[in-house]
Design an enzyme around this catalytic site. Structure first.
Site, PDB file in Angstrom:
ATOM      1  N   ILE A  14       0.849  -1.203   0.000  1.00 33.45           N
ATOM      2  CA  ILE A  14       0.000   0.000   0.000  1.00 33.45           C
ATOM      3  C   ILE A  14       0.887   1.257   0.000  1.00 33.45           C
ATOM      4  O   ILE A  14       0.594   2.251  -0.682  1.00 33.45           O
ATOM      5  CB  ILE A  14      -0.964  -0.001   1.215  1.00 33.45           C
ATOM      6  N   SER A 126      -7.203  -1.224  10.394  1.00 33.61           N
ATOM      7  CA  SER A 126      -7.813  -2.278   9.582  1.00 33.61           C
ATOM      8  C   SER A 126      -9.247  -2.524  10.024  1.00 33.61           C
ATOM      9  O   SER A 126      -9.574  -2.378  11.215  1.00 33.61           O
ATOM     10  CB  SER A 126      -6.992  -3.558   9.790  1.00 33.61           C
ATOM     11  N   THR A 128     -10.285  -5.174  10.538  1.00 37.25           N
ATOM     12  CA  THR A 128     -10.210  -6.294  11.474  1.00 37.25           C
ATOM     13  C   THR A 128     -10.512  -5.846  12.905  1.00 37.25           C
ATOM     14  O   THR A 128     -10.932  -6.656  13.729  1.00 37.25           O
ATOM     15  CB  THR A 128      -8.820  -6.980  11.352  1.00 37.25           C
ATOM     16  N   TYR A 150      -2.512 -10.050  15.533  1.00 33.76           N
ATOM     17  CA  TYR A 150      -2.383  -8.987  14.531  1.00 33.76           C
ATOM     18  C   TYR A 150      -3.462  -7.926  14.770  1.00 33.76           C
ATOM     19  O   TYR A 150      -3.171  -6.728  14.892  1.00 33.76           O
ATOM     20  CB  TYR A 150      -2.484  -9.539  13.099  1.00 33.76           C
ATOM     21  N   LYS A 154      -3.351  -3.825  16.196  1.00 28.07           N
ATOM     22  CA  LYS A 154      -3.960  -2.619  15.591  1.00 28.07           C
ATOM     23  C   LYS A 154      -4.872  -1.922  16.604  1.00 28.07           C
ATOM     24  O   LYS A 154      -4.889  -0.693  16.720  1.00 28.07           O
ATOM     25  CB  LYS A 154      -4.774  -2.999  14.345  1.00 28.07           C
TER      26      LYS A 154
HETATM   27  P1  NAD Z   1       3.416  -4.637   3.434  1.00 31.46           P
HETATM   28  O1  NAD Z   1       3.985  -5.728   4.267  1.00 31.46           O
HETATM   29  O2  NAD Z   1       3.475  -4.766   1.972  1.00 31.46           O
HETATM   30  O3  NAD Z   1       4.098  -3.241   3.841  1.00 31.46           O
HETATM   31  C1  NAD Z   1       4.542  -2.978   5.140  1.00 31.46           C
HETATM   32  C2  NAD Z   1       5.948  -2.409   5.041  1.00 31.46           C
HETATM   33  O4  NAD Z   1       6.437  -2.132   6.354  1.00 31.46           O
HETATM   34  C3  NAD Z   1       6.940  -3.388   4.390  1.00 31.46           C
HETATM   35  O5  NAD Z   1       7.634  -2.723   3.376  1.00 31.46           O
HETATM   36  C4  NAD Z   1       7.877  -3.784   5.534  1.00 31.46           C
HETATM   37  O6  NAD Z   1       9.186  -4.036   5.088  1.00 31.46           O
HETATM   38  C5  NAD Z   1       7.777  -2.553   6.431  1.00 31.46           C
HETATM   39  N1  NAD Z   1       8.047  -2.819   7.858  1.00 31.46           N
HETATM   40  C6  NAD Z   1       7.524  -3.788   8.644  1.00 31.46           C
HETATM   41  N2  NAD Z   1       7.993  -3.685   9.886  1.00 31.46           N
HETATM   42  C7  NAD Z   1       8.838  -2.619   9.908  1.00 31.46           C
HETATM   43  C8  NAD Z   1       9.637  -2.013  10.914  1.00 31.46           C
HETATM   44  N3  NAD Z   1       9.684  -2.496  12.146  1.00 31.46           N
HETATM   45  N4  NAD Z   1      10.372  -0.938  10.575  1.00 31.46           N
HETATM   46  C9  NAD Z   1      10.357  -0.437   9.308  1.00 31.46           C
HETATM   47  N5  NAD Z   1       9.624  -0.984   8.320  1.00 31.46           N
HETATM   48  C10 NAD Z   1       8.884  -2.066   8.617  1.00 31.46           C
HETATM   49  O7  NAD Z   1       1.920  -4.408   3.928  1.00 31.46           O
HETATM   50  P2  NAD Z   1       0.756  -3.524   3.297  1.00 31.46           P
HETATM   51  O8  NAD Z   1      -0.268  -4.436   2.757  1.00 31.46           O
HETATM   52  O9  NAD Z   1       1.321  -2.477   2.430  1.00 31.46           O
HETATM   53  O10 NAD Z   1       0.162  -2.879   4.609  1.00 31.46           O
HETATM   54  C11 NAD Z   1       0.562  -1.601   5.077  1.00 31.46           C
HETATM   55  C12 NAD Z   1      -0.121  -1.337   6.410  1.00 31.46           C
HETATM   56  O11 NAD Z   1      -1.529  -1.423   6.249  1.00 31.46           O
HETATM   57  C13 NAD Z   1       0.241  -2.354   7.499  1.00 31.46           C
HETATM   58  O12 NAD Z   1       0.364  -1.664   8.716  1.00 31.46           O
HETATM   59  C14 NAD Z   1      -0.943  -3.276   7.529  1.00 31.46           C
HETATM   60  O13 NAD Z   1      -1.139  -3.875   8.778  1.00 31.46           O
HETATM   61  C15 NAD Z   1      -2.079  -2.326   7.187  1.00 31.46           C
HETATM   62  N6  NAD Z   1      -3.232  -2.989   6.564  1.00 31.46           N
HETATM   63  C16 NAD Z   1      -3.037  -3.783   5.474  1.00 31.46           C
HETATM   64  C17 NAD Z   1      -4.133  -4.434   4.901  1.00 31.46           C
HETATM   65  C18 NAD Z   1      -3.956  -5.362   3.736  1.00 31.46           C
HETATM   66  O14 NAD Z   1      -4.812  -6.230   3.528  1.00 31.46           O
HETATM   67  N7  NAD Z   1      -2.909  -5.242   2.949  1.00 31.46           N
HETATM   68  C19 NAD Z   1      -5.414  -4.238   5.433  1.00 31.46           C
HETATM   69  C20 NAD Z   1      -5.561  -3.400   6.541  1.00 31.46           C
HETATM   70  C21 NAD Z   1      -4.460  -2.770   7.101  1.00 31.46           C
HETATM   71  C1  WQD Z   2     -11.291 -12.854   1.967  1.00 35.64           C
HETATM   72  C2  WQD Z   2     -12.331 -13.945   1.776  1.00 35.64           C
HETATM   73  C3  WQD Z   2     -11.837 -15.936   3.027  1.00 35.64           C
HETATM   74  C4  WQD Z   2      -8.223 -17.044   0.817  1.00 35.64           C
HETATM   75  C5  WQD Z   2      -7.546 -10.228   5.895  1.00 35.64           C
HETATM   76  C6  WQD Z   2      -7.130  -9.870   7.295  1.00 35.64           C
HETATM   77  C7  WQD Z   2      -7.515  -8.452   7.588  1.00 35.64           C
HETATM   78  C8  WQD Z   2      -6.996  -7.497   6.528  1.00 35.64           C
HETATM   79  C9  WQD Z   2      -7.308  -7.954   5.149  1.00 35.64           C
HETATM   80  C10 WQD Z   2      -4.935  -6.577   7.279  1.00 35.64           C
HETATM   81  C11 WQD Z   2     -12.687 -14.666   3.078  1.00 35.64           C
HETATM   82  C12 WQD Z   2     -11.791 -16.214   1.545  1.00 35.64           C
HETATM   83  C13 WQD Z   2      -9.350 -16.389   1.271  1.00 35.64           C
HETATM   84  C14 WQD Z   2      -8.356 -18.305   0.190  1.00 35.64           C
HETATM   85  C15 WQD Z   2     -10.735 -18.156   0.478  1.00 35.64           C
HETATM   86  N1  WQD Z   2      -5.568  -7.389   6.568  1.00 35.64           N
HETATM   87  N2  WQD Z   2     -10.594 -16.948   1.102  1.00 35.64           N
HETATM   88  N3  WQD Z   2      -9.619 -18.811   0.029  1.00 35.64           N
HETATM   89  O1  WQD Z   2      -9.733 -12.494   5.862  1.00 35.64           O
HETATM   90  O2  WQD Z   2     -11.191 -10.625   4.958  1.00 35.64           O
HETATM   91  O3  WQD Z   2      -8.949 -10.107   5.789  1.00 35.64           O
HETATM   92  O4  WQD Z   2      -6.925  -9.315   4.986  1.00 35.64           O
HETATM   93  O5  WQD Z   2      -5.362  -5.805   8.096  1.00 35.64           O
HETATM   94  O6  WQD Z   2      -7.012  -8.158   8.836  1.00 35.64           O
HETATM   95  O7  WQD Z   2      -7.765 -10.738   8.210  1.00 35.64           O
HETATM   96  O8  WQD Z   2      -9.166 -11.328   3.670  1.00 35.64           O
HETATM   97  O9  WQD Z   2      -8.377 -12.065   1.467  1.00 35.64           O
HETATM   98  O10 WQD Z   2      -7.836 -13.464   3.496  1.00 35.64           O
HETATM   99  O11 WQD Z   2     -10.167 -13.390   2.671  1.00 35.64           O
HETATM  100  O12 WQD Z   2     -11.841 -18.687   0.319  1.00 35.64           O
HETATM  101  O13 WQD Z   2      -7.380 -18.954  -0.209  1.00 35.64           O
HETATM  102  O14 WQD Z   2     -11.758 -14.956   0.933  1.00 35.64           O
HETATM  103  O15 WQD Z   2     -12.394 -17.026   3.720  1.00 35.64           O
HETATM  104  O16 WQD Z   2     -14.044 -14.996   3.013  1.00 35.64           O
HETATM  105  P1  WQD Z   2      -9.853 -11.227   5.125  1.00 35.64           P
HETATM  106  P2  WQD Z   2      -8.787 -12.570   2.793  1.00 35.64           P
END
Ligand code: NAD
Ligand code: WQD
Length: 342
Positions: A14, A126, A128, A150, A154
């Site tokens: 992101i 998130s 979550t 996790y 958050k």
């Molecule tokens: P990502 O793992 O691709 O990016 C996170 C980055 O943080 C990575 O580049 C990693 O190297 C860096 N990092 C981790 N720990 C670190 C530390 N201690 N010091 C410096 N850098 C560090 O993840 P993302 O999908 O881009 O997510 C970004 C943020 O959004 C995260 O905080 C994640 O929890 C949150 N988030 C992600 C999702 C999702 O589904 N991708 C959903 C909700 C929230």
């Molecule tokens: C989506 C749907 C699964 C994989 C997670 C984290 C959440 C947030 C986003 C960071 C669900 C189904 C999935 C597979 C499947 N991340 N599924 N087969 O669980 O909504 O959220 O990512 O903050 O905290 O929990 O996302 O993409 O894992 O699942 O059927 O191989 O797909 O059961 O219904 P989720 P997901």
């Protein structure tokens, strides 16, 4: 030149997309990342896409000395804090690692920000944190609860930010609660690059499509949803990136500090697993073999956002469709079958 922003975790999925949006909006960016879940190649590609080399410091958010050097060198308007670990399953196996990285790391960052009087903070939270929602769509006042480390990390950070806002009314602590980010940059140059077998649905589908994985397992077909499979609010990462720019613009316009401000970033629409698989097949022409498997522990039936607050405060709404999400994911995956190592 607009304000200077520190982007922790800016090499990640992101973060990298947000850096492009920030640059396009005129912000000056410094990325701070320990590359624990990302690669330098992502930063190289972002630099190529924006046509100039991005400032990058390889460092850990728990390293207060290095952070202080960075804050001494640059005069930041604010910090967008993406850095963190994000795999739910891994967090169950390694809770200390998750609390240390996500909670202690954030505290260290906030302490350094306090010392340098940088009080604009945008935090990656998130959906979550809402646990198993009582009501849909989920608005920001919905009760919060989490069962895995996790999610708890958050939630703990959210509580820390709430406490900070009470203790010191000069903070702006925008907490963006992302729903399910998917998709990739339209160029196909940057996208999500899971280290291992993906945990999340969209990267799993796209790795099946590209032939790296044989078959998708759909976790549960007996949920009380449109077709029995889980429903989620998928949001294109480009829209999500725009949400961060909108949040910064909003902070720049405020006369009074906003304190702790949670805002959902979601599309407001739910899609089931089967709907996403069908859309991906239609858009890309790739067949996705799948089988039904038991429900995954900790999963909920349905989750989608009320995005009204983001619209009202930030003037932001998701613009890109499920078709765009599938198209852009596939462009990235097919152009880079092995992610950044392709
Ligand atoms: P990502 O793992 O691709 O990016 C996170 C980055 O943080 C990575 O580049 C990693 O190297 C860096 N990092 C981790 N720990 C670190 C530390 N201690 N010091 C410096 N850098 C560090 O993840 P993302 O999908 O881009 O997510 C970004 C943020 O959004 C995260 O905080 C994640 O929890 C949150 N988030 C992600 C999702 C999702 O589904 N991708 C959903 C909700 C929230
Ligand atoms: C989506 C749907 C699964 C994989 C997670 C984290 C959440 C947030 C986003 C960071 C669900 C189904 C999935 C597979 C499947 N991340 N599924 N087969 O669980 O909504 O959220 O990512 O903050 O905290 O929990 O996302 O993409 O894992 O699942 O059927 O191989 O797909 O059961 O219904 P989720 P997901």
């Amino acid at each position: 030149m607009k304000n200077k922003i520190l982007v922790t975790g800016g090499a990640g999925y992101i973060g990298s997309h947000t850096c492009i949006a920030l640059h396009q909006a005129g912000y000056d960016i410094v990325i701070y990342d320990n590359l624990s879940n990302s690669s330098r190649e992502a930063i190289n590609r972002v630099s190529k896409l924006i046509g100039e080399s991005i400032e990058f410091i390889q460092g850990d958010i728990r390293d207060s000395e290095l952070l202080k050097q960075v804050f001494t060198k640059y005069d930041f308007f604010g910090v967008i804090h993406f850095a963190g670990l994000k795999a739910v399953g891994e967090s169950v196996a390694k809770p200390l690692m998750y609390y240390n990285n996500n909670v202690s790391g954030t505290i260290t960052l906030l302490e350094v920000m306090t010392e340098y009087k940088v009080k604009n903070f945008i935090f990656s939270s998130s959906a979550t944190v809402y646990g198993d929602p009582e009501m849909l769509p989920i608005d920001e006042k919905s009760p919060r609860s989490c069962t895995n480390p996790y999610g708890q990390s958050k939630l703990v950070v959210e509580h820390i930010l709430e406490g900070l806002a009470v203790a010191d009314s000069t903070w702006n602590l925008v907490t963006l609660r992302y729903f399910n980010p998917v998709g990739a940059h339209e160029s196909g140059q940057i996208g999500e690059d899971p280290n291992d077998i993906p945990n999340n649905l969209m990267p799993y589908i796209s790795q099946v499509a590209v032939g790296k994985l044989a078959k998708l397992s759909i976790f549960g077909n007996d949920y009380p949803t449109v077709d029995g499979t889980g429903v989620r609010d998928y949001i294109h990462v480009t829209d999500l990136a725009a949400g961060h720019v909108a949040a910064l613009n909003y902070l720049e316009q405020q006369v009074l500090p906003v304190g702790f401000l949670p805002i959902n970033l979601g599309s407001g629409k739910g899609s089931s697993v089967l709907e996403l698989v069908t859309a991906f097949t239609e858009v890309t022409g790739q067949n996705i073999p799948y089988q039904f498997a038991p429900r995954r522990a900790g999963d909920i039936a349905s989750c989608y956002a009320s995005a009204d607050k983001a619209q009202a405060l930030l003037g932001w709404e998701a613009k890109l469709s499920i078709t765009d999400m599938c198209q852009d994911t596939w462009r990235w995956q097919s152009m880079n079958p092995n992610g950044y190592q392709s």
